[in-house]
Design an enzyme around this catalytic site. Structure first.
Site, short mmCIF file in Angstrom:
data_model
loop_
_atom_site.label_atom_id
_atom_site.label_comp_id
_atom_site.label_asym_id
_atom_site.label_seq_id
_atom_site.Cartn_x
_atom_site.Cartn_y
_atom_site.Cartn_z
CG HIS A 27 -2.20 -0.88 0.84
ND1 HIS A 27 -3.49 -0.49 1.05
CD2 HIS A 27 -2.29 -2.11 0.26
CE1 HIS A 27 -4.32 -1.43 0.64
NE2 HIS A 27 -3.60 -2.43 0.16
CB SER B 215 -0.91 -2.80 -7.74
OG SER B 215 -1.44 -3.57 -6.70
CE LYS C 177 -9.54 -7.88 -13.63
NZ LYS C 177 -8.88 -6.97 -14.58
CG ASP C 178 -9.39 -8.86 -5.87
OD1 ASP C 178 -8.77 -9.13 -6.91
OD2 ASP C 178 -8.93 -8.13 -4.98
CD GLU D 280 2.01 -33.56 0.14
OE1 GLU D 280 1.93 -34.69 -0.37
OE2 GLU D 280 1.03 -32.86 0.40
#
Ligand code: HEM
Lengths: 427, 252
Positions: free
Chosen positions: A214, A218, A242-243, A286
């Protein structure tokens, strides 16, 4: 941060004057400017946060029924799956959630690599990400030991034994990890304790990760900074919407595995209770550890005065540590691979190399698999240590757009940008 | 880039787990099972026959540790029938008021009674080999039900160049081909209550269905819930996409 005059409710005002939590949320999650050209790869941070919460919630509920004791752990998991109401659901969500977590985070990281998100001013954001990755790996490793199946036990034995390669203090470290002289009840207990603790540490580091995000805001597919309101949209409603799409589709993917292929990512051997007297034919970790496992096993010869085993361990940890200095190894001025034709190619080669490593990690370290693993390991390090520094110097980037709005609309902003800019003005 | 990511995930996932080879490197033939597929369920008649095979053949050597008699009601047996199954075996209980352990007939809330009190006793009766617990057998082997079926029907004469060790039996699908368990099934080893002809293949199929149920009794509940969850999520995703389109309409 002073109280925003928009708060009319007296209780909210009273709280906000003393602890500006409402103003903070408004500022960071409503008005917060996001580049308007983000694609769906920018969903994956939000997805990772969701998985983290899902893992913590299901994990806490599983812990209410789980018994961390070598004689009861395996059985207590069977009881959870058979006799606890919806226990099977919790267990499958948690088990597959670990795989989902790594799928999401690996995509999140490759997104960063592709679009140059690790470069200034986001170096610290990226480095916190690497810390997160290390914590995730430790958490996943210890969690996998808890069911006390054959792979749990033998995986734990192989991996903890690695630390004995450390000169001088190695054996001491291994005894400390084990809480005794072999992987046993004390080991299971301390792994359970730490497995419960680490996700909360993870939460804290994710918090820092987001704070750092923040500050720098971005990055975006064009890899250029936002220059003003015409380049951005407010987080709410644009990215909440959108998320949400990303989260919906992701949950569909997640649910498919939980309900229709719950053992897809698992090893049949882990449905056999741990037996210290019987080594499984192939000990494999894994899937998300396979590339690192391949690097570990790629060193079959002593390097100068360093024994092969120690060298393997050093390379394995080095393969992650090198990510910390990536922001300085990459010398290019342009961020996004979109405008770096050669890097774009190199990126795919590197991704392919990681897949080859994963493939080799799943195979026995002998014959061609070993040679292939060695070549892929070599290339992994060459990519960071040679290709990235040199490429930045010799590559001629394509012309970079002057602003995000130019890149989006082909001109300097439009009517829509004006509308969103008006919304922004409020803050 | 999006397409590439999908390829990547599937490559990683399938590359790692997509093998259907037994540990011995033999390809296991695939069969159709009633419990496979998104609507799959356990064939109750077959599972009941499988339970009969378990009781009359396998239970002499193999335990079924995580199954309680009460669970058998899920296979369609009545409560009275389950009580009767349980009462056939005795379990140790106690201590009583005198401080003594005592034997009593099993009840539905007991686990299926084990053939041997401990692993040493099991080995002693089986020439040193340990018959493993069968509850999770279907999940604990690569190939799952196909492996189990192949194993039980895979007893053949050894090839000319193979010498079978003392006390061992040749099996085409067992890792290393030499197994300490003699072929447990033979023609008409059981007489099925429902009149089905008890061929080796039939019994192998039935015991496999029964053991698949034992390994995951909740499978039907899981798939049923999955259908609801998936349908909900598909509709929900549709709504979310519509909302997103509207919100973004003024930006694009
Ligand atoms: C629990 C795991 C993680 C969570 C919850 C998380 C969360 C987030 C969130 C919410 C964002 C903003 C949304 C987005 O850009 O996707 C973000 C951005 C970012 N994350 Fe993570 N992250 C995690 C792991 C990592 C890791 C392992 C790395 C790299 C090693 C990393 C590197 C970055 C970078 C570079 C950005 C900025 C991307 C950009 O703006 O282009 N993160 N993270």
């Amino acid at each position: 941060m002073s109280t925003d005059p928009q708060w009319k409710n007296p209780v909210i005002r009273w709280v906000d004057d003393r602890l500006p939590i409402f103003t903070y949320m408004d500022h960071e999650y409503q008005q917060f400017p996001m580049p308007r050209n983000l694609n769906y790869f920018w969903n994956f941070g939000a997805l990772a946060s969701i998985v983290l919460v899902v893992m913590v919630v299901t994990g806490i509920m599983l812990a209410m029924q789980y018994t961390p004791h070598v004689d009861h752990a395996f059985e207590s998991l069977e009881r959870i799956r058979r006799d606890v109401n919806y226990g099977w659901l919790l267990q499958y969500i948690h088990m597959n959630g670990a795989s989902m977590f790594f799928i999401v985070v690996y995509i999140h990281m490759f997104r960063g690599l592709y679009y140059g998100s690790y470069k200034a001013p986001r170096e610290l954001l990226w480095m916190l990400g690497v810390v997160i990755l290390l914590l995730m790996m430790a958490t996943a490793f210890m969690g996998y030991v808890l069911p006390w199946g054959q792979m749990s036990y033998w995986g734990a034995t192989v991996i903890t034994n690695l630390f004995s390669a450390i000169p001088i203090v190695g054996d001491w470290v291994v005894t400390l990890l084990w809480g005794g002289f072999s992987v046993d009840n004390a080991t299971l207990n301390r792994f359970f304790s730490l497995h419960y603790l680490m996700p909360f540490v993870l939460f804290a580091v994710v918090g820092l990760h987001v704070v750092a995000l923040h500050v720098s805001k971005s990055n975006n597919p064009d890899g250029i900074e936002m220059q003003g309101p015409q380049d951005s949209v407010p987080f709410h409603p644009y990215f909440t919407a959108k998320d949400s799409v990303g989260i919906g589709v992701f949950l569909l993917f997640f649910a498919f595995f939980v309900f229709y292929a719950p053992n897809f990512f698992g090893e049949p051997d882990n449905y056999i209770e741990a037996n210290p007297l019987q080594t499984p034919a192939h000990i494999v970790p894994e899937w998300y550890f396979l590339p690192f496992y391949a690097i570990l096993r790629s060193v079959t010869f002593d390097v100068l005065f360093i024994p092969a085993k120690l060298m393997g361990v050093l390379l394995m940890f080095g393969s992650i540590m090198i990510l910390f200095i990536l922001p300085w190894l990459d010398t290019a001025k342009v961020r996004s691979a979109r405008y770096r034709p050669i890097y774009k190619f190199v990126f795919w080669v590197f991704l392919f190399d990681c897949l080859v490593l994963g493939y080799c990690g799943a195979k026995p370290a002998e014959g061609w698999y070993l040679v292939l693993g060695q070549v892929a390991t070599l290339y992994y390090f060459l990519h960071f240590l040679i290709v990235m520094p040199i490429l930045g110097k010799i590559e001629t980037p394509l012309p970079v757009p002057t602003s995000i709005s130019q890149a989006v609309t082909g001109s300097g902003g439009g009517g829509a940008a004006g509308a969103t800019a008006a919304k922004m003005e409020k803050s | 880039m999006r397409k590439a990511i999908i390829t990547l995930i599937s490559a990683v996932a399938f590359g790692v787990t997509g093998q259907a080879m037994a540990a011995g490197g033999v390809e296991i033939p695939k069969r159709d099972w009633s419990f496979q597929g998104i609507f799959g369920s356990y064939d109750r008649a077959s599972a009941q026959r499988g339970f009969q095979v378990y009781q009359e053949v396998c239970a002499g050597c193999h335990s079924l540790n995580y199954i309680y008699y009460r669970n058998l009601m899920e296979l369609g047996y009545s409560e009275a029938a389950v009580k009767a199954f349980a009462a056939e075996s005795e379990v140790e209980d106690g201590p009583n008021d005198e401080g003594e352990m005592f034997m009593r007939p099993a009840v539905p809330s007991d686990r299926l009674v084990k053939p041997f009190p401990n692993a040493q006793a099991a080995r002693a009766s089986n020439g040193g080999a340990l018959p493993p617990d069968l509850t999770l057998m279907v999940e604990a082997r690569i190939g799952g039900p196909n492996y189990l079926y192949s194993l039980l029907t895979g007893y053949t004469d050894p090839p000319a160049d193979v010498e079978v060790m003392e006390g061992m039996n040749y099996n085409a699908y067992f890792a290393g081909h030499q197994i300490a368990m003699a072929a447990p099934l033979s023609e008409d080893a059981v007489e099925y209550a429902d009149g089905t002809k008890a061929t080796v293949a039939q019994m192998a199929e039935d015991i496999t269905v029964f053991l698949a149920w034992a390994s995951e009794p909740n499978m039907e509940e899981r798939k049923g819930m999955g259908m609801k969850v998936m349908l909900f999520l598909i509709v929900f995703c549709g709504l979310l996409i519509a909302v997103k389109r509207r919100v973004w309409a003024d930006v694009h």
